[in-house]
Design a protein around this motif. Structure first.
Motif, PDB file in Angstrom:
ATOM      1  N   THR A 108       0.078   2.407   7.692  1.00  0.00           N
ATOM      2  CA  THR A 108       0.942   2.642   6.534  1.00  0.00           C
ATOM      3  C   THR A 108       1.471   4.066   6.538  1.00  0.00           C
TER       4      THR A 108
ATOM      5  N   PHE B  22      12.753   6.698 -15.976  1.00  0.00           N
ATOM      6  CA  PHE B  22      11.948   7.724 -15.316  1.00  0.00           C
ATOM      7  C   PHE B  22      12.807   8.523 -14.334  1.00  0.00           C
TER       8      PHE B  22
ATOM      9  N   LEU C 243      11.792   7.927  -5.170  1.00  0.00           N
ATOM     10  CA  LEU C 243      12.424   9.236  -5.360  1.00  0.00           C
ATOM     11  C   LEU C 243      13.157   9.652  -4.095  1.00  0.00           C
ATOM     12  N   LEU C 244      12.478   9.465  -2.966  1.00  0.00           N
ATOM     13  CA  LEU C 244      13.079   9.827  -1.680  1.00  0.00           C
ATOM     14  C   LEU C 244      14.372   9.046  -1.447  1.00  0.00           C
ATOM     15  N   LEU C 245      14.302   7.725  -1.693  1.00  0.00           N
ATOM     16  CA  LEU C 245      15.483   6.875  -1.482  1.00  0.00           C
ATOM     17  C   LEU C 245      16.631   7.301  -2.384  1.00  0.00           C
ATOM     18  N   GLN C 246      16.282   7.629  -3.647  1.00  0.00           N
ATOM     19  CA  GLN C 246      17.314   8.043  -4.597  1.00  0.00           C
ATOM     20  C   GLN C 246      18.099   9.232  -4.067  1.00  0.00           C
ATOM     21  N   VAL C 247      17.352  10.200  -3.515  1.00  0.00           N
ATOM     22  CA  VAL C 247      17.997  11.407  -3.017  1.00  0.00           C
ATOM     23  C   VAL C 247      18.864  11.085  -1.811  1.00  0.00           C
ATOM     24  N   VAL C 248      18.283  10.302  -0.899  1.00  0.00           N
ATOM     25  CA  VAL C 248      18.939  10.104   0.393  1.00  0.00           C
ATOM     26  C   VAL C 248      20.109   9.138   0.296  1.00  0.00           C
TER      27      VAL C 248
ATOM     28  N   ARG D  28      17.917  19.257  -3.322  1.00  0.00           N
ATOM     29  CA  ARG D  28      18.022  18.585  -2.018  1.00  0.00           C
ATOM     30  C   ARG D  28      17.426  19.426  -0.890  1.00  0.00           C
TER      31      ARG D  28
ATOM     32  N   THR E 129       6.334  13.988  -0.062  1.00  0.00           N
ATOM     33  CA  THR E 129       6.197  12.532  -0.063  1.00  0.00           C
ATOM     34  C   THR E 129       5.073  12.104   0.861  1.00  0.00           C
TER      35      THR E 129
ATOM     36  N   VAL F  36       6.555   5.018  -6.117  1.00  0.00           N
ATOM     37  CA  VAL F  36       7.304   6.045  -6.857  1.00  0.00           C
ATOM     38  C   VAL F  36       7.846   7.120  -5.919  1.00  0.00           C
ATOM     39  N   LEU F  37       7.010   7.518  -4.953  1.00  0.00           N
ATOM     40  CA  LEU F  37       7.429   8.578  -4.032  1.00  0.00           C
ATOM     41  C   LEU F  37       8.594   8.125  -3.169  1.00  0.00           C
ATOM     42  N   ILE F  38       8.472   6.896  -2.635  1.00  0.00           N
ATOM     43  CA  ILE F  38       9.536   6.393  -1.770  1.00  0.00           C
ATOM     44  C   ILE F  38      10.812   6.189  -2.585  1.00  0.00           C
TER      45      ILE F  38
ATOM     46  N   ILE G  98       5.318   5.211   6.660  1.00  0.00           N
ATOM     47  CA  ILE G  98       5.953   6.115   5.691  1.00  0.00           C
ATOM     48  C   ILE G  98       6.613   7.283   6.419  1.00  0.00           C
TER      49      ILE G  98
ATOM     50  N   SER H 257       0.810  -1.215   0.000  1.00  0.00           N
ATOM     51  CA  SER H 257       0.000   0.000   0.000  1.00  0.00           C
ATOM     52  C   SER H 257       0.846   1.270   0.000  1.00  0.00           C
ATOM     53  N   VAL H 258       2.167   1.105   0.110  1.00  0.00           N
ATOM     54  CA  VAL H 258       3.036   2.279   0.042  1.00  0.00           C
ATOM     55  C   VAL H 258       3.158   2.712  -1.422  1.00  0.00           C
ATOM     56  N   PRO H 259       2.932   3.984  -1.713  1.00  0.00           N
ATOM     57  CA  PRO H 259       3.127   4.435  -3.098  1.00  0.00           C
ATOM     58  C   PRO H 259       4.602   4.427  -3.466  1.00  0.00           C
TER      59      PRO H 259
ATOM     60  N   PHE I 208       7.452  10.517 -20.625  1.00  0.00           N
ATOM     61  CA  PHE I 208       8.246  11.645 -21.087  1.00  0.00           C
ATOM     62  C   PHE I 208       8.502  11.598 -22.588  1.00  0.00           C
TER      63      PHE I 208
END
Lengths: 451, 313
Positions: free
Chosen positions: B15, A387, A280-285, B272, B281, A276-278, B19, A272-274, B146
């Protein structure tokens, strides 16, 4: 068809004929010999699951075409770079912002004289800062002979040409409309000195088939390289998903009971976790800590990963964390279904060990599903990577992936649309062909699902 | 029913907290202090840490973080609009509204075109129209957002000059066309494909044969008997669809320069600006999770055959 059957069948009786019309002798009523009997019985080999699936797959025209296209794409990505003389990372200063098939001014100049000479070394066609030759010893090889010479002064904007046995320097100002108006002869020997540097000679000027980017890098070479990176990322990510997902799913399915319940609630939670958002977050962090780890660690593992780059490794990590869910659900479902089948009960009754049951009965029956899921995972991984790269995450320069090429081209889209359309088209073709191959595999390996 | 909704609500809240815990954990693994700049002295950092409660134990920080988010305090931007509260940036500058408008239109377009196309495809099965639609939908599922957005931009914006290349704040109807097409195309094709499959499934059912035997008109059979039953699986994809639309919005808003939350999120990632990344998020995750919940409940209301007690699919 009917006619053939009539001839073949020994039992056929023509109703219009009477018995006396048949030329029957006593011999016709003898028992058949062994060879005659064997001729009668039609030989039919038992068809294995895989050859049956292969037969079904081959019959599916769409999938076969898609497979062919995918193989062409594989060749494009892995063999292609060997066929063109350009490198994905080398910048040619004279050849910036060229359109498809165009030559830079200097390339055109060199090209115009290439018919007259055997081979040449053109300073303008060398990448980056190598456009000038320092004063030192050089040598090059051509048709088995070695040509060694010494330059007394720095040489730039010039071409060294070999005509027959004459070696000479032609300045660019000495070329007029493709004809050489003057040259300085260069003496050479066949024994290069120890300090001599080897030169890469050019036999002909190769066109930039889809142009170059703003840094003067050949776009075709970059697209080939990008396709290779994208494919490798897709395949590795799919295998990570395969390993984690099938292990998790089979443990959950085999253990059952409370273990299964807890494991599946965890899967529900992640499901149930979206993603794509996580992601993106992981990529940055993850990027900075990974980079720091690559810089400090010296094990072969860290070195191997650092060649891939922090962006790609964090894609693998996100796949390992989030994308194995559907795989584990499918495997669990299969294991639960198979566990209750009679042949497993029979094997248990015969005293087969758990390991044997897993190896001989459960795994072979799951393989079809695993192949389908893995194959469909590859395009989804390629898509995710492109993406992320498009958004400026993922791979970073000078590395390229199809997504980062599209992203680079976005800024100049209105002026150089082909820079985006070409890698974009290759990416779409790869994704489309993989999806269709996956669909075909599903129809072939799991005919029950076919509608 | 009520028990089921309660169960799902509890799961959804779990959930969301997961998160938030993940984002909090990740926020704290980032090396360096958010207040570290070239000019700042250790004393200043300490003061800032005290001001924002970063000197307290992690568990207290996490509690404060949850409480703050529950009160709608999302922190302040660290880089892009330094010192401005994230809430002001996201909600009071029209970004969120712009993206929501775009997303809702895209979903409506996907449904409004996807379902009829799927029906036509199933109704005319085997015809050239069906063949064409199948090729189109297969293609639509494979082409990345894209690539589609950029291709549209090149052809209709640059080559033909019919539509504006920069959509801006979507002031004219023309500016909507390309972003909406790129945003909804994948879902449109997916819905059309799914509707075709479920429709063909429904057509082979006994009740359709009964209706035929009664002499009901073909059109009525398709619209009344087959379509209603084939729509049920379509509802289930609406949940994941919203997640796709959000992911697509990042790309589409960047490509067409629409100053929505998606474009801002991408910029905050590149810069960042951690508080903005975290807040976006969490907010978008809550939107997706809640929509999934609503869709699942709607699904069970629409199809009474599904028992509400079990949480399995």
């Amino acid at each position: 068809m009917k006619q053939a059957f009539k001839k073949l069948s020994p039992f056929h009786v023509d109703p219009d004929k009477v018995w006396a019309d048949y030329d029957l002798t006593a011999l016709d009523f003898e028992p058949a010999t062994v060879s005659e009997r064997e001729d009668m019985v039609e030989e039919r080999k038992s068809v294995s699951y895989w050859s049956d699936a292969a037969r079904r797959f081959k019959r599916n025209t769409v999938s076969m075409v898609a497979l062919f296209v995918f193989i062409v794409m594989l060749l494009f990505a892995f063999l292609g770079p060997a066929l063109i003389p350009y490198d994905y990372s080398k910048q040619y200063r004279s050849a910036q912002k060229l359109g498809p098939g165009e030559f830079s001014q200097q390339e055109a100049l060199v090209k115009s004289i290439e018919d007259d000479v055997d081979c040449m070394y053109a300073t303008a066609l060398q990448p980056g800062s190598m456009t000038a030759l320092d004063a030192r010893d050089y040598y090059f090889k051509f048709k088995g002979d070695t040509y060694a010479f010494t330059l007394d002064e720095k040489l730039a904007d010039a071409v060294i040409i070999l005509q027959g046995d004459k070696l000479s320097i032609v300045k660019e100002s000495q070329i007029n409309n493709g004809t050489i108006t003057g040259s300085t002869p260069l003496s050479y020997t066949s024994e290069p000195s120890d300090s001599a540097k080897e030169l890469d000679v050019v036999k002909s000027v190769f066109p930039h088939m889809v142009g170059t980017d703003s840094q003067g890098r050949d776009l075709l070479a970059r697209t080939m390289y990008g396709a290779r990176v994208s494919l490798i990322v897709g395949i590795i990510a799919a295998f990570i998903v395969l390993i984690i997902g099938s292990l998790y799913g089979s443990i959950s399915g085999l253990c059952g009971g409370a273990v299964d319940f807890v494991m599946m609630r965890f899967v529900d939670l992640i499901y149930s976790v979206p993603e794509v958002l996580i992601v993106l977050l992981l990529q940055v962090v993850l990027k900075d800590p990974l980079q720091a780890w690559f810089d400090s660690s010296d094990t072969w593992f860290a070195n191997a990963l650092s060649t891939l780059g922090a962006g790609i490794v964090s894609i693998f990590i996100t796949f390992g964390l989030l994308y194995w869910i559907s795989m584990s659900r499918v495997v669990r479902g299969q294991v639960l279904m198979l566990k209750k089948q009679e042949f497993v009960t029979a094997a248990t009754a015969l005293g087969a060990s758990n390991g044997r049951i897993i190896k001989r009965h459960l795994l072979p029956n799951c393989v079809g599903q695993l192949v389908i899921m893995t194959c469909l995972q590859i395009p989804s991984a390629i898509f995710l990577e492109s993406f992320l790269s498009f958004l400026g995450l993922g791979v970073s320069a000078p590395m390229a992936s199809l997504g980062s090429l599209c992203s680079d081209a976005l800024g100049t889209l209105t002026i150089f649309p082909y820079r985006l359309l070409f890698p974009g088209a290759i990416l779409t073709i790869i994704l489309l062909s993989l999806n269709l191959v996956g669909d075909g595999l599903r129809d072939a390996l799991d005919p029950r699902l076919k509608k | 029913m009520l028990i089921y909704i309660c169960k799902r609500l509890v799961a959804a809240i779990a959930t969301v907290i997961l998160i938030m815990a993940v984002t909090f954990f990740l926020m704290n693994t980032i090396p360096g202090s958010p207040f570290l700049t070239e000019k700042s002295t250790p004393q200043q950092i300490e003061l800032a840490n005290q001001k924002y409660g970063l000197d307290k134990p992690l568990i207290v920080q996490f509690k404060n973080y949850l409480v703050n988010y529950a009160h709608g305090d999302l922190g302040v931007s660290l880089k892009m609009q330094e010192g401005t509260p994230v809430k002001t940036i996201l909600f009071h500058q029209g970004k969120f509204q712009l993206s929501v408008r775009l997303g809702i239109i895209a979903i409506l377009v996907a449904i409004a075109f996807g379902i009829p196309l799927g029906c036509i495809s199933a109704y005319k099965r085997g015809s050239w129209l069906d063949g064409f639609l199948r090729v189109l939908t297969t293609f639509g599922i494979a082409i990345p957002v894209f690539v589609l957005a950029a291709t549209l931009l090149v052809f209709f914006g640059v080559k033909l000059g019919w539509l504006p290349t920069l959509s801006g704040s979507l002031t004219s109807w023309k500016a909507y066309i390309m972003p909406i097409i790129s945003l909804s195309f994948y879902d449109l094709c997916y819905i059309a494909k799914l509707t075709r499959t479920t429709m063909l499934d429904a057509i082979n059912q006994d009740y359709i044969r009964t209706a035929r035997a009664k002499g009901v008109k073909n059109r009525v059979i398709i619209l009344k008997h087959a379509l209603r039953n084939s729509l049920i699986p379509v509802i289930t994809v609406l949940g994941p669809m919203i997640a796709f639309i959000i992911a697509g919005a990042f790309v589409v808003e960047t490509t067409f320069s629409i100053p929505g939350i998606g474009k801002y999120f991408v910029e905050s990632i590149i810069n960042r600006d951690y508080t903005i990344i975290m807040a976006t998020t969490v907010i978008l995750s809550i939107v997706v999770i809640m929509m999934n919940l609503v869709v699942d409940i709607a699904y069970k209301i629409v199809d009474p055959r599904i028992t509400l007690s079990s949480s399995d699919e």
